[in-house]
Design a protein around this motif. Sequence first.
Motif, PDB file in Angstrom:
ATOM      1  N   SER A 175      -2.160  -0.712   4.459  1.00 36.55           N
ATOM      2  CA  SER A 175      -2.641   0.405   4.829  1.00 36.55           C
ATOM      3  C   SER A 175      -3.972   0.978   6.033  1.00 36.55           C
ATOM      4  O   SER A 175      -3.748   2.027   6.545  1.00 36.55           O
ATOM      5  CB  SER A 175      -2.097   1.357   4.311  1.00 36.55           C
ATOM      6  OG  SER A 175      -2.774   1.317   3.022  1.00 36.55           O
ATOM      7  N   GLU A 176      -5.300   0.724   5.463  1.00 35.75           N
ATOM      8  CA  GLU A 176      -5.894   0.771   5.500  1.00 35.75           C
ATOM      9  C   GLU A 176      -6.905   0.049   6.900  1.00 35.75           C
ATOM     10  O   GLU A 176      -7.842  -0.009   7.006  1.00 35.75           O
ATOM     11  CB  GLU A 176      -7.112   0.120   4.602  1.00 35.75           C
ATOM     12  CG  GLU A 176      -6.917   1.562   3.469  1.00 35.75           C
ATOM     13  CD  GLU A 176      -7.009   3.099   3.730  1.00 35.75           C
ATOM     14  OE1 GLU A 176      -7.671   3.018   4.787  1.00 35.75           O
ATOM     15  OE2 GLU A 176      -6.175   3.822   3.119  1.00 35.75           O
ATOM     16  N   LYS A 237       1.521   8.200   3.267  1.00 37.99           N
ATOM     17  CA  LYS A 237       1.242   8.473   1.457  1.00 37.99           C
ATOM     18  C   LYS A 237       0.203   8.722   1.562  1.00 37.99           C
ATOM     19  O   LYS A 237      -0.370   9.323   0.784  1.00 37.99           O
ATOM     20  CB  LYS A 237       2.126   7.202   0.526  1.00 37.99           C
ATOM     21  CG  LYS A 237       3.515   7.742   1.418  1.00 37.99           C
ATOM     22  CD  LYS A 237       4.787   7.276   1.359  1.00 37.99           C
ATOM     23  CE  LYS A 237       3.957   6.846  -1.192  1.00 37.99           C
ATOM     24  NZ  LYS A 237       5.429   5.589  -0.680  1.00 37.99           N
ATOM     25  N   ILE A 238      -1.183   7.629   1.434  1.00 36.70           N
ATOM     26  CA  ILE A 238      -2.326   7.678   1.539  1.00 36.70           C
ATOM     27  C   ILE A 238      -2.851   8.882   2.156  1.00 36.70           C
ATOM     28  O   ILE A 238      -3.542   9.561   0.848  1.00 36.70           O
ATOM     29  CB  ILE A 238      -3.376   6.257   1.624  1.00 36.70           C
ATOM     30  CG1 ILE A 238      -2.817   5.241   0.692  1.00 36.70           C
ATOM     31  CG2 ILE A 238      -4.598   6.744   1.726  1.00 36.70           C
ATOM     32  CD1 ILE A 238      -3.308   4.274   0.752  1.00 36.70           C
ATOM     33  N   ASP A 243       1.604   9.162  -3.890  1.00 36.89           N
ATOM     34  CA  ASP A 243       1.148   7.746  -5.187  1.00 36.89           C
ATOM     35  C   ASP A 243       2.383   6.837  -4.251  1.00 36.89           C
ATOM     36  O   ASP A 243       3.379   6.957  -4.074  1.00 36.89           O
ATOM     37  CB  ASP A 243       2.616   8.354  -6.381  1.00 36.89           C
ATOM     38  CG  ASP A 243       2.658   6.483  -7.200  1.00 36.89           C
ATOM     39  OD1 ASP A 243       1.639   6.103  -6.889  1.00 36.89           O
ATOM     40  OD2 ASP A 243       2.746   6.949  -8.185  1.00 36.89           O
ATOM     41  N   ILE A 244       1.525   5.714  -3.702  1.00 41.73           N
ATOM     42  CA  ILE A 244       2.236   4.630  -2.947  1.00 41.73           C
ATOM     43  C   ILE A 244       2.876   3.404  -3.621  1.00 41.73           C
ATOM     44  O   ILE A 244       3.743   2.986  -3.470  1.00 41.73           O
ATOM     45  CB  ILE A 244       1.339   3.684  -2.142  1.00 41.73           C
ATOM     46  CG1 ILE A 244      -0.279   2.804  -3.105  1.00 41.73           C
ATOM     47  CG2 ILE A 244       0.230   5.240  -1.260  1.00 41.73           C
ATOM     48  CD1 ILE A 244      -0.889   2.022  -2.405  1.00 41.73           C
ATOM     49  N   ASP A 252       6.067  15.196  -2.065  1.00 37.47           N
ATOM     50  CA  ASP A 252       6.300  15.840  -1.040  1.00 37.47           C
ATOM     51  C   ASP A 252       4.190  16.029  -0.758  1.00 37.47           C
ATOM     52  O   ASP A 252       4.242  16.041  -2.224  1.00 37.47           O
ATOM     53  CB  ASP A 252       6.641  17.631  -1.004  1.00 37.47           C
ATOM     54  CG  ASP A 252       7.877  17.784  -0.920  1.00 37.47           C
ATOM     55  OD1 ASP A 252       8.600  17.214  -0.103  1.00 37.47           O
ATOM     56  OD2 ASP A 252       8.959  18.479  -2.104  1.00 37.47           O
ATOM     57  N   GLY A 253       3.431  16.062  -0.370  1.00 37.72           N
ATOM     58  CA  GLY A 253       2.819  16.341   0.087  1.00 37.72           C
ATOM     59  C   GLY A 253       2.250  16.732   1.476  1.00 37.72           C
ATOM     60  O   GLY A 253       2.973  17.324   2.137  1.00 37.72           O
TER      61      GLY A 253
END
Length: 566
Positions: A175-176, A237-238, A243-244, A252-253
């Motif tokens: 993901s990075e 999500k990150i 929390d992945i 929710d974020g």
Amino acid sequence: MSEKIGSLLLKKGAISQEQLDTALAFQKEKNIKLGIALTRLNFIKESVLLQILSEQHGVPAMKLSEFTIDSDIIKIITAEVATKYNVLPIALKNSTLIVAMTDPSNIFALDDLKFLTGYRIEPFVAADEAILTSIDYYYQTATATESLLSEFEDGDMEHIDISDNVDLSELAQESEDAPVIKLVNAVLSEAVERRASDIHVESYEKSFRIRYRVDGTLSEVMKPPMKMRNAIVSRIKIMAKLDIAERRLPQDGRIKMKMGKNREMDYRVSVLPTLFGEKVVMRLLDKSNLQLDMTKLGFDEEQITNFKEAIYKPYGMVLVTGPTGSGKTTTLYSALSELNKVTENISTCEDPVEFNLDGINQVQIHEDIGLNFAAALRSFLRQDPDIILVGEIRDFETAEIGIKAALTGHMVLSTLHTNDAPGTINRLLNMGIEPFLVSSAVNLIVAQRLARKICPDCKEPANRISEDLLAKLGAVPEGFHDATIYKGRGCDTCKGSGYKGRIALYEVMPMYESLKELVLQGASAIEIKREAINSGMQTLRQSGIQKMIAGVTTLDEVLRSSVRDD
């Protein structure tokens, strides 16, 4: 072709010889087709031109602004072929490809298309400019997406099955990766450029897609490879500080991004586990686009006078109703902005808090720890409030505390989910609130919907409304039949849709004395509505008709956004 269509239009009396000569000169100067020249000079409406082209070629006509074409269909014909023959693929039915063309009599084009695609070709005729605009829009979008996705080779990532045995360090690393970061950033920034209100990232058994909601309508923008699914979702999500490792429960974020030097954009992120992976929906919250001037929301003069009079009363309740996504929050925030003075103590409880407003005490609801609307409302009453906003009245407890607060010297603003303003009274009564409390506490009820506005860059007069549509419309004001109705032709500005932006349709119902009496007598919603209209209330449908006559929106939007009054 030019001379043919020109002669045909002359013969039909659609244009004059002088107009044809002017259009031919304009055509030569701009190096465009005659049909485009005639419509750009406003010598002929697109609908009339389509009708005559349909008669000339003996094939049905098609108005492209009324279609949203799937990206998989667009890929059947390349951009080069589409431009060469001025053709656009529309849909695939069994082994027949439906295409829009300006010249369906071009046998060479039809043969080439059949050979290149392997499908039987069924042509429809469409206006030159509409096809050119659609080609620019669909193929530019497709090219941009393909360019972005081309950086991902088949071996770049491995698909991770949805199970508990996931290497989280490997997932976090993927993901990075720079290509994933670039793609997610492009999705977020492109949504802002397109004025999207929501981004949907969706996982299915054999596909993975991203859609934008623009002016209330969802459309697909790209289909990244399935191998990228987990990396893209994990990256989001990150960014939202979620929390992945948790992929079985909803989360929710929030993501905050800086767009340029002075513009910040918030994305409210909701992650939902589905059968084939996690679905992510991001709501775009752009404070720079938040309309706090209530004179620009869509109220007419009498409605805004009644609304302001109600919110400026020292106590009482003002309710805003409508379905999710109908602009209730914007209306309430505009009211708070109007009331936000140094002399007033304003507190709000919201779920979630969408925008931060200076000078207003905003509380985020947390149901899981017991901080619900009722608990927050009780606390507000010990905070010496003047004005209280309750995000939503969902139950008897919240309604009861809100009503009592409104009766004890506080201005209470809140929302409910009802179809219209009169129906709100019955909703409160069905919750268990006594009729005498409702009639005493409620100052005014507003029902609202959102309708798309006609694009100003391609706005043009529409065909006259048929008797069937008039019947669907219901009761119309006097002189309506002679009014000029407008529509959007479709252009680059509105991406071929004919619409740009939205405006609210309002139904504002002050609690007239006659209505209070009906509430105390236990009258039905129909009786209350009838009395409200007799007292001067403009319904949602009437509000839509007025905006249609004013050239702000279209008949289709009015029919979609409101219900009949009779």
